[in-house]
Design an enzyme around this catalytic site. Sequence first.
Site, PDB file in Angstrom:
ATOM      1  N   ASP A  46      -9.022  11.433  55.744  1.00 50.44           N
ATOM      2  CA  ASP A  46      -9.817  10.214  55.578  1.00 50.44           C
ATOM      3  C   ASP A  46      -9.242   9.020  56.333  1.00 50.44           C
ATOM      4  O   ASP A  46      -9.988   8.157  56.790  1.00 50.44           O
ATOM      5  CB  ASP A  46     -10.073   9.887  54.090  1.00 50.44           C
ATOM      6  CG  ASP A  46      -8.811   9.872  53.264  1.00 50.44           C
ATOM      7  OD1 ASP A  46      -7.715  10.050  53.840  1.00 50.44           O
ATOM      8  OD2 ASP A  46      -8.918   9.685  52.042  1.00 50.44           O
ATOM      9  N   THR A  72      -7.717  18.769  56.745  1.00 46.37           N
ATOM     10  CA  THR A  72      -6.674  18.396  55.784  1.00 46.37           C
ATOM     11  C   THR A  72      -6.572  19.501  54.746  1.00 46.37           C
ATOM     12  O   THR A  72      -7.599  20.086  54.372  1.00 46.37           O
ATOM     13  CB  THR A  72      -6.979  17.048  55.087  1.00 46.37           C
ATOM     14  OG1 THR A  72      -6.133  16.918  53.931  1.00 46.37           O
ATOM     15  CG2 THR A  72      -8.417  16.940  54.622  1.00 46.37           C
ATOM     16  N   SER A 101      -7.810   9.196  59.269  1.00 46.52           N
ATOM     17  CA  SER A 101      -8.275   9.414  60.644  1.00 46.52           C
ATOM     18  C   SER A 101      -9.754   9.075  60.766  1.00 46.52           C
ATOM     19  O   SER A 101     -10.212   8.538  61.793  1.00 46.52           O
ATOM     20  CB  SER A 101      -8.046  10.872  61.050  1.00 46.52           C
ATOM     21  OG  SER A 101      -6.689  11.195  60.868  1.00 46.52           O
ATOM     22  N   ASP A 144      -5.888  19.061  51.720  1.00 45.59           N
ATOM     23  CA  ASP A 144      -6.149  18.528  50.371  1.00 45.59           C
ATOM     24  C   ASP A 144      -7.565  18.747  49.845  1.00 45.59           C
ATOM     25  O   ASP A 144      -7.811  18.566  48.661  1.00 45.59           O
ATOM     26  CB  ASP A 144      -5.853  17.023  50.340  1.00 45.59           C
ATOM     27  CG  ASP A 144      -4.368  16.748  50.485  1.00 45.59           C
ATOM     28  OD1 ASP A 144      -3.570  17.589  50.053  1.00 45.59           O
ATOM     29  OD2 ASP A 144      -4.011  15.684  51.037  1.00 45.59           O
ATOM     30  N   ARG A 152     -14.202  24.746  73.962  1.00 41.62           N
ATOM     31  CA  ARG A 152     -15.047  25.812  74.522  1.00 41.62           C
ATOM     32  C   ARG A 152     -16.533  25.447  74.450  1.00 41.62           C
ATOM     33  O   ARG A 152     -17.309  25.740  75.358  1.00 41.62           O
ATOM     34  CB  ARG A 152     -14.766  27.122  73.785  1.00 41.62           C
ATOM     35  CG  ARG A 152     -13.305  27.561  73.930  1.00 41.62           C
ATOM     36  CD  ARG A 152     -13.163  28.763  74.803  1.00 41.62           C
ATOM     37  NE  ARG A 152     -11.803  28.960  75.246  1.00 41.62           N
ATOM     38  CZ  ARG A 152     -11.067  30.038  74.989  1.00 41.62           C
ATOM     39  NH1 ARG A 152     -11.548  31.011  74.252  1.00 41.62           N
ATOM     40  NH2 ARG A 152      -9.847  30.137  75.481  1.00 41.62           N
ATOM     41  N   ARG A 189       1.070   9.409  63.039  1.00 44.19           N
ATOM     42  CA  ARG A 189       0.520   8.296  62.266  1.00 44.19           C
ATOM     43  C   ARG A 189       0.730   7.060  63.125  1.00 44.19           C
ATOM     44  O   ARG A 189       1.785   6.881  63.732  1.00 44.19           O
ATOM     45  CB  ARG A 189       1.223   8.196  60.915  1.00 44.19           C
ATOM     46  CG  ARG A 189       0.933   9.438  60.058  1.00 44.19           C
ATOM     47  CD  ARG A 189       0.864   9.134  58.577  1.00 44.19           C
ATOM     48  NE  ARG A 189       0.015  10.081  57.860  1.00 44.19           N
ATOM     49  CZ  ARG A 189       0.413  11.267  57.389  1.00 44.19           C
ATOM     50  NH1 ARG A 189       1.658  11.666  57.558  1.00 44.19           N
ATOM     51  NH2 ARG A 189      -0.426  12.044  56.737  1.00 44.19           N
ATOM     52  N   ARG A 221      -1.747  14.201  46.384  1.00 46.38           N
ATOM     53  CA  ARG A 221      -1.388  12.894  45.803  1.00 46.38           C
ATOM     54  C   ARG A 221      -2.556  12.297  45.033  1.00 46.38           C
ATOM     55  O   ARG A 221      -2.373  11.704  43.990  1.00 46.38           O
ATOM     56  CB  ARG A 221      -0.943  11.934  46.910  1.00 46.38           C
ATOM     57  CG  ARG A 221       0.560  11.928  47.090  1.00 46.38           C
ATOM     58  CD  ARG A 221       0.976  10.758  47.925  1.00 46.38           C
ATOM     59  NE  ARG A 221       0.481  10.915  49.273  1.00 46.38           N
ATOM     60  CZ  ARG A 221       1.233  11.242  50.322  1.00 46.38           C
ATOM     61  NH1 ARG A 221       2.515  11.373  50.167  1.00 46.38           N
ATOM     62  NH2 ARG A 221       0.718  11.374  51.505  1.00 46.38           N
ATOM     63  N   GLY A 258      -2.054  13.967  58.686  1.00 45.55           N
ATOM     64  CA  GLY A 258      -1.337  15.182  58.266  1.00 45.55           C
ATOM     65  C   GLY A 258      -1.958  16.402  58.927  1.00 45.55           C
ATOM     66  O   GLY A 258      -3.172  16.535  58.945  1.00 45.55           O
ATOM     67  N   ASP A 292     -10.066  16.867  50.148  1.00 50.05           N
ATOM     68  CA  ASP A 292     -10.420  15.622  49.459  1.00 50.05           C
ATOM     69  C   ASP A 292     -11.433  14.778  50.229  1.00 50.05           C
ATOM     70  O   ASP A 292     -11.502  13.568  50.031  1.00 50.05           O
ATOM     71  CB  ASP A 292      -9.150  14.794  49.202  1.00 50.05           C
ATOM     72  CG  ASP A 292      -8.438  14.422  50.494  1.00 50.05           C
ATOM     73  OD1 ASP A 292      -8.780  14.957  51.560  1.00 50.05           O
ATOM     74  OD2 ASP A 292      -7.525  13.584  50.431  1.00 50.05           O
TER      75      ASP A 292
HETATM   76  P1  ADP Z   1      -5.091  11.432  57.304  1.00 54.39           P
HETATM   77  O1  ADP Z   1      -6.032  11.363  58.463  1.00 54.39           O
HETATM   78  O2  ADP Z   1      -4.476  12.779  57.158  1.00 54.39           O
HETATM   79  O3  ADP Z   1      -5.696  10.870  56.042  1.00 54.39           O
HETATM   80  P2  ADP Z   1      -3.537   8.942  57.595  1.00 54.39           P
HETATM   81  O4  ADP Z   1      -4.099   8.308  56.382  1.00 54.39           O
HETATM   82  O5  ADP Z   1      -2.079   8.822  57.834  1.00 54.39           O
HETATM   83  O6  ADP Z   1      -3.822  10.517  57.676  1.00 54.39           O
HETATM   84  O7  ADP Z   1      -4.315   8.345  58.866  1.00 54.39           O
HETATM   85  C1  ADP Z   1      -4.037   8.797  60.169  1.00 54.39           C
HETATM   86  C2  ADP Z   1      -4.163   7.671  61.148  1.00 54.39           C
HETATM   87  O8  ADP Z   1      -5.499   7.168  61.154  1.00 54.39           O
HETATM   88  C3  ADP Z   1      -3.307   6.449  60.856  1.00 54.39           C
HETATM   89  O9  ADP Z   1      -1.966   6.592  61.250  1.00 54.39           O
HETATM   90  C4  ADP Z   1      -4.018   5.395  61.686  1.00 54.39           C
HETATM   91  O10 ADP Z   1      -3.668   5.522  63.052  1.00 54.39           O
HETATM   92  C5  ADP Z   1      -5.481   5.790  61.522  1.00 54.39           C
HETATM   93  N1  ADP Z   1      -6.069   4.947  60.465  1.00 54.39           N
HETATM   94  C6  ADP Z   1      -5.880   5.031  59.127  1.00 54.39           C
HETATM   95  N2  ADP Z   1      -6.515   4.020  58.472  1.00 54.39           N
HETATM   96  C7  ADP Z   1      -7.116   3.280  59.432  1.00 54.39           C
HETATM   97  C8  ADP Z   1      -7.928   2.093  59.419  1.00 54.39           C
HETATM   98  N3  ADP Z   1      -8.226   1.456  58.284  1.00 54.39           N
HETATM   99  N4  ADP Z   1      -8.375   1.610  60.610  1.00 54.39           N
HETATM  100  C9  ADP Z   1      -8.076   2.233  61.773  1.00 54.39           C
HETATM  101  N5  ADP Z   1      -7.309   3.342  61.851  1.00 54.39           N
HETATM  102  C10 ADP Z   1      -6.838   3.861  60.703  1.00 54.39           C
END
Ligand code: ADP
Length: 319
Positions: free
Chosen positions: A103, A125, A105, A127, A25, A72, A171, A11, A129
């Site tokens: 988390d 993020t 990512s 959030d 930079r 994603r 969430r 996100g 969190d």
């Molecule tokens: P955020 O980073 O905002 O929490 P997501 O939970 O959608 O967003 O995670 C972003 C991306 O990180 C996912 O689409 C995926 O490519 C990667 N990712 C998430 N969980 C895992 C995992 N367990 N192992 C490897 N890559 C992951």
Amino acid sequence: MKKIGVLTSGGDSPGMNAAVRAVVRKAIFHNVEIYGIFHGYSGLIEGQIEKLELGSVGDIIHRGGTKLYSARCPEFKTVEGQKKGIEQLKKHGIEGLVVIGGDGSYMGAKKLTEHGFPCVGVPGTIDNDIPGTDFTIGFDTALNTVIDAIDKIRDTATSHERTYVIEVMGRHAGDIALWSGLAGGAETILIPEADYNMDHVISRLQRGHERGKKHSIIVVAEGVGSGVEIAKQVEEATSFETRVSVLGHVQRGGSPSAFDRVLASRLGAFAVELLLEGKGGRCVGIQKNELVHHDILEILDQPHTIDENMYQLSKELSI
Ligand code: ADP
């Protein structure tokens, strides 16, 4: 290290651009080549990688969203996907990676580090969190967006003597609801980290009404449930005219606040320093206004918590 990469993932959040700018930079300041990976991990797998220059990140510090785009990428959760990503990085001679995101990512960054490719996570993020940092990049801006909305809704709530339920993002984490509810003077704040009793919510509203209160505001984090449903329950129990406002994705956008720009600049630059010192598998944060870094694995294992004292205070101030 002579070449490092940067990507934004998951996100988006306001301030990601300021973080990318700082990474670029700071790397160039240290005579290190810096490569932008577009569209998060999916762009990494596909090789959407470009060398960035000082000018590549000009005029973005004040812009919301992310110039590197975000995505994603379910494929990156597989070992094959991760290996394809590493092949692309190696093809470009990139030796370390800064990952800006939430988390999910961070999980990706952790996997790459486990495969021997050093990564540093930067918390981006709205959030708030991510454990190991008092604030994430984007939270302050989102909070100000919510407060602006609450103030506006308060005007119409007062004019029409209504109760308003305002549903905000979160969430699993109630930080946006808690902080915006406290700053916006909400009567009730409902967050996923704390149980609530609808009878108490109703009696609080009724007590306010009896002492002549013209309006009430309930801030609810989306993880608690639907604002529409909560409004229905309030109206049925009290017969107070009740309206709902679901703020949604406006909370993600907009020009980052000064706080988020400064935070993003500090954390982005710090992530580069760590990589250049050969420290991978870390994530950066700010605690008590000091820059800190933690093992990314340990951080992912920690549960998110809210500030209990602040939650208690919000109740005490809205009696
Ligand atoms: P955020 O980073 O905002 O929490 P997501 O939970 O959608 O967003 O995670 C972003 C991306 O990180 C996912 O689409 C995926 O490519 C990667 N990712 C998430 N969980 C895992 C995992 N367990 N192992 C490897 N890559 C992951």
